[in-house]
Structures are given as structure tokens and as C-alpha cells.
Design an enzyme around this catalytic site. Structure first.
Site, PDB file in Angstrom:
ATOM      1  N   ASP A 197       0.626  -1.295  -0.124  1.00  0.00           N
ATOM      2  CA  ASP A 197       0.036  -0.134  -0.006  1.00  0.00           C
ATOM      3  C   ASP A 197       0.997   1.124   0.295  1.00  0.00           C
ATOM      4  O   ASP A 197       0.779   2.086   0.899  1.00  0.00           O
ATOM      5  CB  ASP A 197      -0.910  -0.102   1.393  1.00  0.00           C
TER       6      ASP A 197
ATOM      7  N   LYS B 122      -3.683   8.005   6.661  1.00  0.00           N
ATOM      8  CA  LYS B 122      -3.490   7.585   8.314  1.00  0.00           C
ATOM      9  C   LYS B 122      -2.622   8.612   9.092  1.00  0.00           C
ATOM     10  O   LYS B 122      -2.453   8.086  10.237  1.00  0.00           O
ATOM     11  CB  LYS B 122      -3.657   6.204   8.370  1.00  0.00           C
TER      12      LYS B 122
ATOM     13  N   GLU C 258       0.991  -1.350  13.946  1.00  0.00           N
ATOM     14  CA  GLU C 258       0.249  -0.422  13.167  1.00  0.00           C
ATOM     15  C   GLU C 258      -1.251  -0.420  13.724  1.00  0.00           C
ATOM     16  O   GLU C 258      -1.747  -1.335  14.201  1.00  0.00           O
ATOM     17  CB  GLU C 258       0.003  -1.115  11.713  1.00  0.00           C
TER      18      GLU C 258
ATOM     19  N   ASN D 228       0.046  -5.484  13.709  1.00  0.00           N
ATOM     20  CA  ASN D 228      -0.707  -4.499  13.069  1.00  0.00           C
ATOM     21  C   ASN D 228      -2.375  -4.691  13.080  1.00  0.00           C
ATOM     22  O   ASN D 228      -2.775  -5.877  12.369  1.00  0.00           O
ATOM     23  CB  ASN D 228      -0.540  -4.386  11.538  1.00  0.00           C
TER      24      ASN D 228
ATOM     25  N   TYR E  50      -6.325  -3.339  12.834  1.00  0.00           N
ATOM     26  CA  TYR E  50      -7.489  -2.123  12.249  1.00  0.00           C
ATOM     27  C   TYR E  50      -8.709  -2.364  12.688  1.00  0.00           C
ATOM     28  O   TYR E  50      -9.719  -2.215  12.194  1.00  0.00           O
ATOM     29  CB  TYR E  50      -7.221  -2.290  10.812  1.00  0.00           C
TER      30      TYR E  50
ATOM     31  N   TRP F 266       0.138   4.034  12.662  1.00  0.00           N
ATOM     32  CA  TRP F 266       0.170   4.106  11.482  1.00  0.00           C
ATOM     33  C   TRP F 266      -0.679   5.156  10.952  1.00  0.00           C
ATOM     34  O   TRP F 266      -1.880   5.209  10.980  1.00  0.00           O
ATOM     35  CB  TRP F 266      -0.380   2.539  10.761  1.00  0.00           C
TER      36      TRP F 266
ATOM     37  N   TYR G  38     -10.763  -0.943   9.400  1.00  0.00           N
ATOM     38  CA  TYR G  38     -11.124  -1.979   8.250  1.00  0.00           C
ATOM     39  C   TYR G  38     -12.165  -3.007   8.975  1.00  0.00           C
ATOM     40  O   TYR G  38     -12.900  -3.589   7.848  1.00  0.00           O
ATOM     41  CB  TYR G  38      -9.782  -2.856   8.061  1.00  0.00           C
TER      42      TYR G  38
ATOM     43  N   ASN H 257       6.763  -7.539   6.561  1.00  0.00           N
ATOM     44  CA  ASN H 257       5.605  -6.808   7.128  1.00  0.00           C
ATOM     45  C   ASN H 257       4.369  -7.528   6.270  1.00  0.00           C
ATOM     46  O   ASN H 257       4.172  -7.681   5.155  1.00  0.00           O
ATOM     47  CB  ASN H 257       5.221  -5.423   6.396  1.00  0.00           C
ATOM     48  N   GLU H 258       3.691  -7.931   7.264  1.00  0.00           N
ATOM     49  CA  GLU H 258       2.247  -8.758   7.190  1.00  0.00           C
ATOM     50  C   GLU H 258       2.196  -9.766   5.815  1.00  0.00           C
ATOM     51  O   GLU H 258       1.556  -9.757   4.885  1.00  0.00           O
ATOM     52  CB  GLU H 258       1.158  -7.569   6.380  1.00  0.00           C
TER      53      GLU H 258
HETATM   54  C1  BDP Z   1      -1.482  -2.463   6.380  1.00  0.00           C
HETATM   55  C2  BDP Z   1      -0.170  -1.939   5.917  1.00  0.00           C
HETATM   56  C3  BDP Z   1       0.226  -0.905   5.569  1.00  0.00           C
HETATM   57  C4  BDP Z   1      -0.977  -0.064   4.919  1.00  0.00           C
HETATM   58  C5  BDP Z   1      -1.924  -0.105   6.133  1.00  0.00           C
HETATM   59  C6  BDP Z   1      -3.252   0.669   5.758  1.00  0.00           C
HETATM   60  O1  BDP Z   1       0.969  -2.767   6.624  1.00  0.00           O
HETATM   61  O2  BDP Z   1       1.462  -0.755   4.725  1.00  0.00           O
HETATM   62  O3  BDP Z   1      -0.603   1.059   4.625  1.00  0.00           O
HETATM   63  O4  BDP Z   1      -2.320  -1.452   6.351  1.00  0.00           O
HETATM   64  O5  BDP Z   1      -4.047   0.068   5.078  1.00  0.00           O
HETATM   65  O6  BDP Z   1      -1.986  -3.375   5.981  1.00  0.00           O
HETATM   66  O7  BDP Z   1      -3.404   1.951   5.833  1.00  0.00           O
END
Ligand code: BDP
Length: 629
Positions: A163, A572, A508, A471, A473, A553, A477, A417-418
Site C-alpha cells: 500500500d 492515516k 500499526e 498490525n 485495524y 500507522w 477495516y 511486513n504482513e
Molecule cells: C497495513 C499495511 C500498511 C498499509 C496499512 C493501511 O502494513 O502498509 O498502509 O495497512 O491499510 O496492511 O493503511
């Protein structure tokens, strides 16, 4: 790999500035041998910079394939008979380099340095043509991975699973430097202990050129005074009355490494800065110098308008000051190794760094249809992420550690990462990479940033690592806008992870926020929602002892590919892309500085609008600030 430094026996010349430049949309340059003559066209671009940020328009922004850089450089007169090296701090994502008509280097990977001994190709005092072809493509066997898709109408589309925008080109400095032919080739410095006020340092030196030269090391303190010395290419030195490197106080020593001649004269000398500090994981605690450390800060990007991912010292220093202003003690080099200048600065100023490879997007399940427009695919398979990707990844880890091993600011390696860590195939993929990381550096904890779908019941690799980087959300999300449900689910998951008995850092969490959008309903995308979401996470972190850090993040808004969930990039950031604070910045500053109220800025001079002065229209009730003479 040593960075080029000046010393009594070494000099360097920067090749930064404007280079001739040509896009090669038809891929003709290699067969037409463009390195043998002046590049076609009249375009110039600055180095370092991302060409696809500098040149306006879709043609360069969306360019897929080769781009060419060229300039003429005069080799300094005094370099006769020495070893002359051409070094590129990075070429994103791969490059071939020619000096005049001779190919001197080839390198894969867009974020680590490479160099070539060009002593045979150049003459001191004479000009020479340097040509670099940089390829921007991401493939299944590159790090990060991607693939170039041919559309029905014949156009090409670069697909990738990360992303952030695929900025490419010569994003970092290019150097010409000189060393004696017999020279210090590598230095490794590691703190093995701090006992009271004695620091113990293990060092190892590799010498290249004529064999059999003795090595002497002298340790100098920050003021240049000698505090220890030793003979031999390998050994241990003790520093009495040691001043450790600490978060917030980056005290540095220098290991002055000398290769000696037959009469004890100095043949080559290399100054290697280092800090004396230990890093350890003890149960759920992350220890720096034996003391528990709590990470506050961000995942960042090297990203700025106009120069893209190109290194800019002004932008770097500005960001470090914003980090200090807001009370961040650390950051993660998401999602690739940053320019080494970031680490040099962090070393000097005591900023703690999680150092990450460019292994981002090894996950074909990150919301297919949004990031991956090609539709669902298996992450690990013979036609996607496979043994060749793993080999590139292994090399990326080697090059990261080779470059950054001596930086005291780096306290942890994040090797991905992820990635998809739910597929059983993740285990055979990652197990050897973890082993390799530990073999190369037994002193630092190893981790990766875990994707939100890889919950404790599903993840298959976390037991291999020392620290759990998560990470998450919740509230963005998933459970979008419902912070009550989000709080319950976040706490539930964190408590499950805490049972593993390892430290947890939330690497994150955040919410896209449109600056200036306010909402009485405190809804997603508003500045109020970002404040509320962060406060919710912080309440949960404060209830769970195993959580030893919070990295929001993101530090600042950044460029991404266009997409239905991205409005002019990822929003973000706590700062906008041009580094203006959103409302959440003040709330964070309060939390991280540990103050009840935001600190007023009392030190500033006041610059007033002269018009306002003339009209004397100072609003009532506002005290007119005293003028500085
Ligand atoms: C995570 C990723 C990061 C993205 C973030 C997002 O590690 O690179 O920018 O989510 O969606 O999945 O803002």
C-alpha cells in the site's frame, strides 16, 4: 558493508546532482547499447530522487521497465594508484552500471547499497562516463514481489500487493570514493556487556588486499580522547567509565580501525562509530541496557511530494524534530530499509529503530480487489511466492544486516511486513530466514509485523520470533466506526497473544483522516474519529502488561496507487503529507510527553502580518505579543 567515510587515508566525492535521463518504454536501450554514447533526448533528473515523482505526467509516473541515468565525472587527480570505488546507496529496484563501455556492477533489490571497484576502468585526473540502467519492475521473485500483467489491449500494468506507490530510480546518493589497495573491508562491533561502569565490546575486522597486515583498533570517546585500544583483527575491548548509548541520549564512541604496514605505519584507517548498549527480551519485557523500554512512535515512509522516496536531508531532519516534538522515542523503517542517514541521525540522537526489510506484500489475501486487482491467488505456490522469492528475501536480510549491524539505534530486525502467516506453507518459507537472521546477528531480537487475519489461533510462525509485532485495524477495516465493539475485540485478541509470554508491540493501528473534516458525530474520516480511535487503543494497551509499545500507522499521509479506498493516497497520517499536524497530534503529544495539557510553545519569535500592524486590528482580548528587536 561499510559506508564511505573520510579519514586520513580515504576520500569521497558525491555524484549527486542533475544526471541525464531517459525513459525506455520500448526496452531498446540494452540491445542498442545506450551506455556506449550520450543518452537520447534532453531530460535531466536530480539524484537522489524518484524520477516518477519529479517528472510530471502519466508517462513517467506509470512507467514500467528500464530508465537510464548518465553523467560524466572527473576522477580526482590525487587518486592515482589507489583503489577507486563507485558506490550507489540504492537503485530501485535493480540496476546495471557501466563505466565508459565496461559493465562494472549489477544489483538486485531497491533499498540497499552496492559498489564496484573501478580502479581498472578509470584514470586519476581524467573524466569518465557513468551510465546506470534502473529497472522499476516487481516480479514474483523480487522483494517486494509483484507481477507485470499484460492487459487485453496490450498495455502493461504493474501489479503489487503493498500500500505505497512504487517510486523508483536512483533514490539515494551515488559516490566515488578512494581507499588504499590494502584496506579495511568490513568492521563488526557488538556490545557484549555493560557491567557497572565497564562496557565490553567485541569487534571483528576484515582486511582486503595484501594479506598479513596487522590490525590495531583504538576506541575514542565523543570528544576524541583514546579510552581503549587493542591489537588484532578480532578481539574484545573494555571501556572503563563507559557512557552507554541510551534512548534519548545517543552517546557514540568511534572504533578507529587501522591496517598497519611493516614499520607500523598506517596503511588504511576507517572510523566506525558505535554505541555501547545491550538489547534483550526477558519474558514480556523489552530491555535496553537492562531497563524496560516502551516504544512510542510510528511506522513511517520515505515519502514526500516532488522527490517521492528520494532522500532529502531537510525532510529527514524536519521529521526527526516532529518526532521529538510529539514525544516519539522510536520508529519502524516500514516497509524497507531507509537511507542510512536516518540511522546515523538516530544513533546520534538516541532514537530507537526497528529495522525492516522490503519484504512487504507477501500476502495475496490483503483484501483482494482493493490492493490486488488481479483477484484472489495462493500466496505460496510455484507460480507466486516460491523458493526464488525466498532466496531474494534471504539476500535482502543479508544486505540489511551487512549495512546496519553497527547502528546502536537498531534494536530489532523486522524481516517482513504482513506476510501470509496463516497458510501452512509460511512455516517452511520463514523458518530458514529466521535462522539466517540469527546466524548473521545473534545480538538483536527478530520479529515480523503480523497481519490482522493471522490471529493467535491461525498464525503458524509467531513462535519462531522474539517479539510479537501486531498490525491491527479494529474500528477501521473491521467494526468500522464501532469503537465499543472494536475495544472489546482488540482487548480479547491482545490478551490471547499475551499468553505467549512475549513482548507485544502494536506496530500499526490508525484511521484514515481527512484534514479539516470535522464531525459532531465523530465519524470515520473525521479528525475527531482519529482521536477517539487512538484513545481507545491506548486504553487497551494500558490494561495489558505485555504490550511494550505503540507505533501508530502512519507518521504522515503518503502516496499510494489510486484505488477506491485511497483519496490522494493513504490518509492515516498524524501529519499531512506536507507535515501539518492533524488534531490528533496534540492528543498524542499529551500522552507521550506525559503531560496533562499540551506544552505551550513559549520560545518562538512572533512574525506578524504588517497589514495587521498598520490597521492596528488586533482582536480584543488578545494580548499583543512583545516584538523582538
Ligand atoms: C497495513 C499495511 C500498511 C498499509 C496499512 C493501511 O502494513 O502498509 O498502509 O495497512 O491499510 O496492511 O493503511
Amino acid at each position: 558493508m561499510l559506508s564511505p567515510r573520510e579519514s586520513a587515508t580515504r576520500e569521497r566525492v558525491s555524484l549527486d546532482g542533475l544526471w541525464r535521463f531517459a525513459l525506455d518504454p520500448e526496452g531498446r536501450g540494452r540491445s542498442e547499447r545506450w551506455w556506449t554514447d550520450e543518452l537520447p533526448g534532453d531530460v535531466e533528473v536530480p539524484v537522489p530522487a524518484s524520477f516518477n515523482a519529479v517528472l510530471p505526467g502519466r508517462e513517467s509516473h506509470d512507467h514500467i521497465g528500464d530508465v537510464w541515468y548518465q553523467r560524466v565525472v572527473r576522477v580526482p587527480r590525487g587518486w592515482d594508484g589507489e583503489r577507486i570505488v563507485l558506490r550507489l546507496d540504492a537503485a530501485t529496484h535493480r540496476a546495471v552500471v557501466w563505466v565508459s563501455d565496461t559493465q562494472v556492477a549489477e544489483h538486485e533489490g531497491g533499498y540497499t547499497p552496492f559498489e564496484a571497484d573501478i580502479s581498472e576502468q578509470v584514470r586519476a585526473g581524467e573524466p569518465v562516463r557513468v551510465t546506470v540502467v534502473v529497472n522499476t519492475e516487481l516480479h514474483w521473485d523480487s522483494i517486494p514481489p509483484g507481477f507485470v500483467q499484460e492487459l487485453e489491449d496490450g498495455r502493461l500494468l504493474q501489479q503489487y500487493f503493498q500500500d505505497f506507490f512504487n517510486y523508483a530510480g536512483l533514490n539515494r546518493s551515488v559516490w566515488l570514493y578512494v581507499t588504499p589497495r590494502t584496506h579495511v573491508d568490513d568492521v563488526t562491533v557488538a556490545t557484549t556487556g555493560i557491567d557497572g561502569d565497564t562496557g565490553t565490546i567485541d569487534y571483528r575486522v576484515a582486511v582486503a588486499g595484501d594479506g598479513g597486515h596487522p590490525v590495531r583498533v583504538v576506541v575514542r570517546d565523543a570528544g576524541g580522547a583514546e579510552v581503549a585500544r587493542a591489537d588484532g583483527a578480532e578481539g574484545t575491548v573494555r571501556i572503563e567509565g563507559v557512557q552507554p548509548w541510551r534512548p534519548g541520549a545517543g552517546y557514540l564512541y568511534t572504533l578507529e580501525v587501522a591496517v598497519l604496514g611493516a614499520d607500523g605505519e598506517v596503511v588504511d584507517v576507517y572510523p566506525q562509530p558505535f554505541g555501547v548498549r545491550t538489547v534483550a527480551v526477558d519474558g514480556t519485557r523489552f530491555l535496553i541496557n537492562g531497563e524496560p523500554f516502551y516504544f512510542t512512535g510510528f511506522g513511517k515512509h520515505e515519502d514526500f511530494p516532488v522527490h517521492g522516496r528520494g532522500f532529502d536531508p531537510a525532510a529527514m531532519v524536519h521529521d526527526f524534530h516532529l518526532l521529538r516534538w510529539i514525544g516519539a522515542n522510536s520508529f519502524r523503517t516500514s516497509h524497507y530499509p531507509y537511507d542510512e542517514a536516518f540511522l546515523d541521525y538516530a544513533d546520534r540522537h538516541g532514537v530507537v529503530v526497528m529495522d525492516e526489510t522490503a519484504a512487504v506484500g507477501l500476502n495475496l489475501d490483503t483484501g483482494a480487489g482493493v490492493l490486488n486487482q488481479a483477484g484472489p491467488m495462493e500466496t505460496y505456490s510455484d507460480s507466486t511466492i516460491d523458493a526464488r522469492t525466498q532466496e531474494t528475501h534471504r539476500q535482502a536480510i543479508r544486505e540489511l544486516i551487512a549495512r546496519d549491524k553497527n547502528h546502536p539505534c537498531v534494536v530489532l530486525w523486522s524481516i517482513a511486513n504482513e506476510p501470509d502467516t496463516v497458510s501452512p506453507a509460511a512455516r517452511p518459507y520463514f523458518e530458514p530466514l529466521v535462522a539466517e537472521t540469527r546466524r548473521l546477528d545473534p545480538t538483536r531480537p527478530v520479529a515480523f509485523a503480523n497481519f490482522l487475519k493471522a490471529t493467535p489461533d491461525l498464525d503458524v510462525i509467531s513462535d519462531l520470533f522474539d517479539v510479537l509485532l501486531l498490525n491491527r485495524y479494529y474500528g477501521w477495516y473491521v467494526q468500522t466506526g464501532d469503537l465499543v465493539a472494536a475495544e472489546r475485540l482488540l482487548e480479547g485478541e491482545l490478551r490471547e497473544w499475551a499468553e505467549r509470554g512475549k513482548p507485544i508491540v502494536m506496530t500499526e493501528y490508525g484511521a484514515d483522516t481527512q484534514p479539516g473534516l470535522h464531525s459532531m458525530l465523530r465519524e470515520p474520516w473525521s479528525e475527531e474519529f482519529q482521536i477517539d480511535l487512538l484513545a481507545m487503543y491506548h486504553r487497551v494497551f494500558d490494561r495489558i502488561d505485555a504490550v511494550v509499545g505503540e507505533h501508530i500507522w502512519n507518521f504522515a499521509d503518503f502516496a499510494t496507487r489510486a484505488g477506491i479506498s485511497r483519496v490522494d493516497g493513504n490518509k492515516k497520517g498524524i501529519f499531512t503529507r506536507d507535515r501539518r499536524p492533524k488534531s490528533s497530534a496534540q492528543a498524542l503529544r499529551q500522552r507521550w510527553h506525559g503531560t496533562e495539557e499540551p506544552q505551550p510553545d513559549t520560545t518562538r519569535n512572533v512574525q506578524q502580518d504588517p497589514q495587521q500592524d498598520l490597521q492596528g486590528d488586533v482582536p480584543q482580548g488578545v494580548q499583543q505579543p512583545a516584538r523582538q528587536a
